[in-house]
Design a protein around this motif. Structure first.
Motif, mmCIF file in Angstrom:
data_model
loop_
_atom_site.group_PDB
_atom_site.id
_atom_site.type_symbol
_atom_site.label_atom_id
_atom_site.label_comp_id
_atom_site.label_asym_id
_atom_site.label_seq_id
_atom_site.Cartn_x
_atom_site.Cartn_y
_atom_site.Cartn_z
ATOM 1 N N MET A 1 25.229 -32.766 1.246
ATOM 2 C CA MET A 1 24.380 -32.177 0.216
ATOM 3 C C MET A 1 23.284 -33.158 -0.183
ATOM 4 S SD MET A 1 27.311 -30.453 -2.199
ATOM 5 C CE MET A 1 26.118 -30.075 -3.463
ATOM 6 N N GLY A 2 22.073 -32.633 -0.422
ATOM 7 C CA GLY A 2 20.981 -33.499 -0.810
ATOM 8 C C GLY A 2 21.159 -34.131 -2.165
ATOM 9 N N TYR A 3 21.974 -33.494 -3.012
ATOM 10 C CA TYR A 3 22.152 -34.031 -4.365
ATOM 11 C C TYR A 3 22.753 -35.434 -4.374
ATOM 12 C CZ TYR A 3 23.920 -34.641 -9.070
ATOM 13 O OH TYR A 3 24.195 -35.157 -10.303
ATOM 14 N N ARG A 4 23.549 -35.760 -3.358
ATOM 15 C CA ARG A 4 24.158 -37.094 -3.335
ATOM 16 C C ARG A 4 23.101 -38.185 -3.303
ATOM 17 N NH1 ARG A 4 26.524 -38.154 2.721
ATOM 18 N NH2 ARG A 4 24.751 -37.349 3.879
ATOM 19 N N TRP A 5 21.921 -37.881 -2.707
ATOM 20 C CA TRP A 5 20.850 -38.870 -2.679
ATOM 21 C C TRP A 5 20.224 -39.032 -4.063
ATOM 22 C CZ3 TRP A 5 21.223 -41.738 1.417
ATOM 23 C CH2 TRP A 5 21.751 -41.181 2.591
ATOM 24 N N VAL A 6 20.258 -37.969 -4.847
ATOM 25 C CA VAL A 6 19.813 -38.071 -6.241
ATOM 26 C C VAL A 6 20.738 -39.006 -7.011
ATOM 27 C CG1 VAL A 6 19.442 -36.795 -8.397
ATOM 28 C CG2 VAL A 6 18.766 -35.778 -6.208
ATOM 29 N N VAL A 7 22.043 -38.826 -6.826
ATOM 30 C CA VAL A 7 23.020 -39.690 -7.487
ATOM 31 C C VAL A 7 22.831 -41.140 -7.059
ATOM 32 C CG1 VAL A 7 25.489 -40.204 -7.716
ATOM 33 C CG2 VAL A 7 24.698 -37.834 -7.754
ATOM 34 N N LEU A 8 22.643 -41.344 -5.746
ATOM 35 C CA LEU A 8 22.433 -42.698 -5.249
ATOM 36 C C LEU A 8 21.172 -43.315 -5.849
ATOM 37 C CD1 LEU A 8 23.127 -45.062 -3.416
ATOM 38 C CD2 LEU A 8 22.001 -43.857 -1.528
ATOM 39 N N CYS A 9 20.100 -42.540 -5.912
ATOM 40 C CA CYS A 9 18.839 -43.040 -6.453
ATOM 41 C C CYS A 9 18.978 -43.435 -7.915
ATOM 42 C CB CYS A 9 17.755 -41.989 -6.286
ATOM 43 S SG CYS A 9 16.142 -42.501 -6.908
ATOM 44 N N ILE A 10 19.595 -42.571 -8.730
ATOM 45 C CA ILE A 10 19.741 -42.882 -10.149
ATOM 46 C C ILE A 10 20.717 -44.037 -10.355
ATOM 47 C CG2 ILE A 10 20.522 -41.978 -12.377
ATOM 48 C CD1 ILE A 10 19.521 -39.239 -11.481
ATOM 49 N N GLY A 11 21.800 -44.041 -9.584
ATOM 50 C CA GLY A 11 22.737 -45.152 -9.685
ATOM 51 C C GLY A 11 22.093 -46.472 -9.329
ATOM 52 N N ALA A 12 21.251 -46.461 -8.281
ATOM 53 C CA ALA A 12 20.553 -47.685 -7.883
ATOM 54 C C ALA A 12 19.551 -48.118 -8.947
ATOM 55 C CB ALA A 12 19.847 -47.467 -6.544
ATOM 56 N N LEU A 13 18.828 -47.163 -9.529
ATOM 57 C CA LEU A 13 17.875 -47.506 -10.593
ATOM 58 C C LEU A 13 18.591 -48.071 -11.817
ATOM 59 C CD1 LEU A 13 15.411 -44.476 -10.411
ATOM 60 C CD2 LEU A 13 14.884 -46.868 -9.872
ATOM 61 N N ALA A 14 19.741 -47.491 -12.157
ATOM 62 C CA ALA A 14 20.518 -48.004 -13.283
ATOM 63 C C ALA A 14 20.992 -49.428 -13.006
ATOM 64 C CB ALA A 14 21.701 -47.087 -13.566
ATOM 65 N N GLN A 15 21.475 -49.650 -11.776
ATOM 66 C CA GLN A 15 21.934 -50.984 -11.395
ATOM 67 C C GLN A 15 20.785 -51.980 -11.415
ATOM 68 O OE1 GLN A 15 25.080 -51.620 -10.900
ATOM 69 N NE2 GLN A 15 25.032 -53.701 -10.097
ATOM 70 N N GLY A 16 19.618 -51.573 -10.916
ATOM 71 C CA GLY A 16 18.469 -52.466 -10.892
ATOM 72 C C GLY A 16 17.969 -52.798 -12.280
ATOM 73 N N THR A 17 17.971 -51.815 -13.176
ATOM 74 C CA THR A 17 17.540 -52.070 -14.551
ATOM 75 C C THR A 17 18.481 -53.031 -15.252
ATOM 76 O OG1 THR A 17 16.551 -49.865 -14.665
ATOM 77 C CG2 THR A 17 17.002 -50.970 -16.756
ATOM 78 N N ASN A 18 19.780 -52.844 -15.032
ATOM 79 C CA ASN A 18 20.746 -53.772 -15.605
ATOM 80 C C ASN A 18 20.553 -55.181 -15.042
ATOM 81 O OD1 ASN A 18 23.058 -54.244 -17.311
ATOM 82 N ND2 ASN A 18 24.289 -54.391 -15.459
ATOM 83 N N ALA A 19 20.262 -55.259 -13.743
ATOM 84 C CA ALA A 19 20.034 -56.562 -13.117
ATOM 85 C C ALA A 19 18.784 -57.244 -13.644
ATOM 86 C CB ALA A 19 19.928 -56.400 -11.606
ATOM 87 N N ALA A 20 17.796 -56.461 -14.059
ATOM 88 C CA ALA A 20 16.582 -57.048 -14.621
ATOM 89 C C ALA A 20 16.892 -57.884 -15.849
ATOM 90 C CB ALA A 20 15.584 -55.947 -14.980
ATOM 91 N N VAL A 21 17.989 -57.550 -16.530
ATOM 92 C CA VAL A 21 18.396 -58.315 -17.711
ATOM 93 C C VAL A 21 19.113 -59.600 -17.293
ATOM 94 C CG1 VAL A 21 19.712 -58.287 -19.859
ATOM 95 C CG2 VAL A 21 18.589 -56.189 -19.041
ATOM 96 N N PHE A 22 20.217 -59.462 -16.544
ATOM 97 C CA PHE A 22 21.034 -60.650 -16.307
ATOM 98 C C PHE A 22 20.530 -61.521 -15.159
ATOM 99 C CE2 PHE A 22 23.251 -57.539 -13.583
ATOM 100 C CZ PHE A 22 23.563 -58.276 -12.463
ATOM 101 N N LEU A 23 19.686 -60.974 -14.273
ATOM 102 C CA LEU A 23 19.118 -61.794 -13.204
ATOM 103 C C LEU A 23 17.625 -62.047 -13.377
ATOM 104 C CD1 LEU A 23 20.808 -60.346 -9.977
ATOM 105 C CD2 LEU A 23 21.197 -62.587 -11.005
ATOM 106 N N GLY A 24 16.931 -61.170 -14.089
ATOM 107 C CA GLY A 24 15.490 -61.338 -14.258
ATOM 108 C C GLY A 24 15.100 -62.296 -15.358
ATOM 109 N N LEU A 25 15.909 -62.393 -16.410
ATOM 110 C CA LEU A 25 15.557 -63.278 -17.522
ATOM 111 C C LEU A 25 15.387 -64.748 -17.126
ATOM 112 C CD1 LEU A 25 17.546 -61.888 -20.588
ATOM 113 C CD2 LEU A 25 15.065 -62.138 -20.367
ATOM 114 N N PRO A 26 16.132 -65.278 -16.120
ATOM 115 C CA PRO A 26 15.866 -66.671 -15.730
ATOM 116 C C PRO A 26 14.426 -66.937 -15.320
ATOM 117 C CG PRO A 26 17.968 -65.981 -14.835
ATOM 118 C CD PRO A 26 17.341 -64.762 -15.451
ATOM 119 N N ALA A 27 13.664 -65.916 -14.938
ATOM 120 C CA ALA A 27 12.267 -66.121 -14.561
ATOM 121 C C ALA A 27 11.413 -66.557 -15.749
ATOM 122 C CB ALA A 27 11.691 -64.837 -13.953
#
Length: 393
Positions: A1-27
């Motif tokens: 089903m194509g919807y699984r790619w929607v889930v993957l996309c949103i999950g990846a964006l959520a993970q990346g946004t969270n990473a911007a906090v704990f990995l991006g702040l050292p910049a």
């Protein structure tokens, strides 16, 4: 089903946004030091607060996601993290530290639940790739933050950087609430989590993962400070190199995920990466006083390698879990990671400031060697795991 790619996309964006906090702040380490008047070890403690909060909350969020579903877990956690990040802009170093701890407590929901979402929608034959996409978003989110946060901090101060992170977290939480759903027939866990918490395979995998986080966070936390403060490189140039390392490491996560699908094994590639990371950290230490671009030529690829391994351990942990327990298994594996991520920045900063920069790199190399030893007798159990029979087309 194509919807699984929607889930993957949103999950990846959520993970990346969270990473911007704990990995991006050292910049923005130099700006944080100036804004709050901190030493290098002190700013390491400040940055480690996010990881400490995440470590404390991971397993409870894993229980919650397995019992109530990933959509509710990620939505609550994302909105809570947004509030904490906005509040961090309002106070001194102590208030910011408490708020960053809170951001980690809420943000842990994303780490536990987004992996469960991907695991639910993808079968074993492509799970390494799917989890690789999800894991790739972590360094890519950090890279985006490494480029954007110094610019924002220069224009609007450190409080402006915190507000930008809060806005991103809130937007992604809204997307999760609207678009993320479980697949038909998704298994929810019972209240009994005792067996999975005692699984020796997960415990050993978690310990090895935690050790591999030491070189990862030694390299990522110290890269900008090492090149700017120790070797005199412009802070903007150092931040761009930090971003390059994160981008390369991110695509490396995707590549090693595909590699593990092809060889039908997660642990074999993980062993190879542990040895390679250790070698890179040792070479970085040896080149400490070499011409700066020689150092960069080793430090940046080594940092990328230190970033790219995580998806293998994540996938193995979830594939070892009984049906309906993947979020809890992922939380267990990640708990050791975040303990190391909380301790490594201040310890590495202390070693760099009071012993030497090469000693800090050798600390990371030693941890990678011990992780490799722990993984030596391991044989991937992918073929026999109950998770591997599940697939949603």
């Amino acid at each position: 089903m194509g919807y699984r790619w929607v889930v993957l996309c949103i999950g990846a964006l959520a993970q990346g946004t969270n990473a911007a906090v704990f990995l991006g702040l050292p910049a923005v380490t130099p700006q944080l030091r100036d804004h709050f008047g901190l030493t290098l070890p002190q700013v390491g403690l400040l940055l480690g607060a996010v990881n400490l909060g995440t470590m404390i909350a991971l397993v409870p969020w894993g229980f919650f996601a397995d019992k109530r579903g990933e959509r509710l877990a990620m939505a609550i956690g994302g909105f809570g993290a947004a509030v904490c990040l906005a509040a961090a802009a309002l106070g001194n170093a102590w208030i910011a530290g408490v708020c960053l701890l809170g951001a980690g407590l809420f943000g842990a929901s994303v780490n536990a639940a987004s992996g469960r979402a991907v695991m639910s929608w993808f079968g074993a034959e492509e799970r390494g790739f799917a989890i690789g996409v999800r894991q790739t978003s972590t360094p890519l989110g950090a890279a985006a933050a490494a480029v954007a946060l110094p610019v924002i901090a220069a224009a609007a101060g450190v409080p402006g950087a915190f507000v930008a992170l809060a806005a991103a977290s809130g937007l992604i939480a809204l997307a999760v609430a609207v678009w993320v759903h479980e697949p038909p027939g998704a298994v929810r866990a019972s209240a009994d989590h005792g067996l999975i918490l005692k699984d020796p395979r997960l415990l050993r995998l978690g310990l090895a993962s935690g050790l591999l986080v030491v070189p990862q966070f030694t390299a990522t936390t110290l890269l900008v400070a090492l090149l700017h403060e120790h070797r005199g490189m412009a802070v903007g140039t150092a931040a761009v190199l930090f971003a390059v390392a994160q981008v390369v490491g991110g695509f490396g996560r995707l590549g090693v995920g595909v590699w593990s699908d092809v060889v039908r094994n997660r642990i074999g590639p993980l062993k190879i990466l542990a040895v390679t990371i250790a070698g890179g950290m040792i070479l970085t230490a040896l080149l400490d006083q070499a011409p700066v671009w020689w150092l960069v030529a080793v430090l940046v690829p080594t940092t990328a390698l230190a970033v790219c391994w995580n998806g293998l351990a994540v996938t193995e942990a979830m594939e070892l879990a009984p049906p309906g327990r993947s979020a809890t298994a992922l939380a267990m594996q990640n708990s050791a990671n975040y303990l190391s991520a909380s301790v490594t920045p201040p310890v590495a900063g202390l070693v760099a400031a009071h012993v030497s920069w090469p000693a800090a790199m050798l600390l990371g190399a030693g941890a990678a060697v011990v992780a490799r030893v722990l993984l030596q007798p391991w044989r991937s159990l992918r073929a026999s795991s109950p998770q591997n029979s599940r697939s949603v087309s």
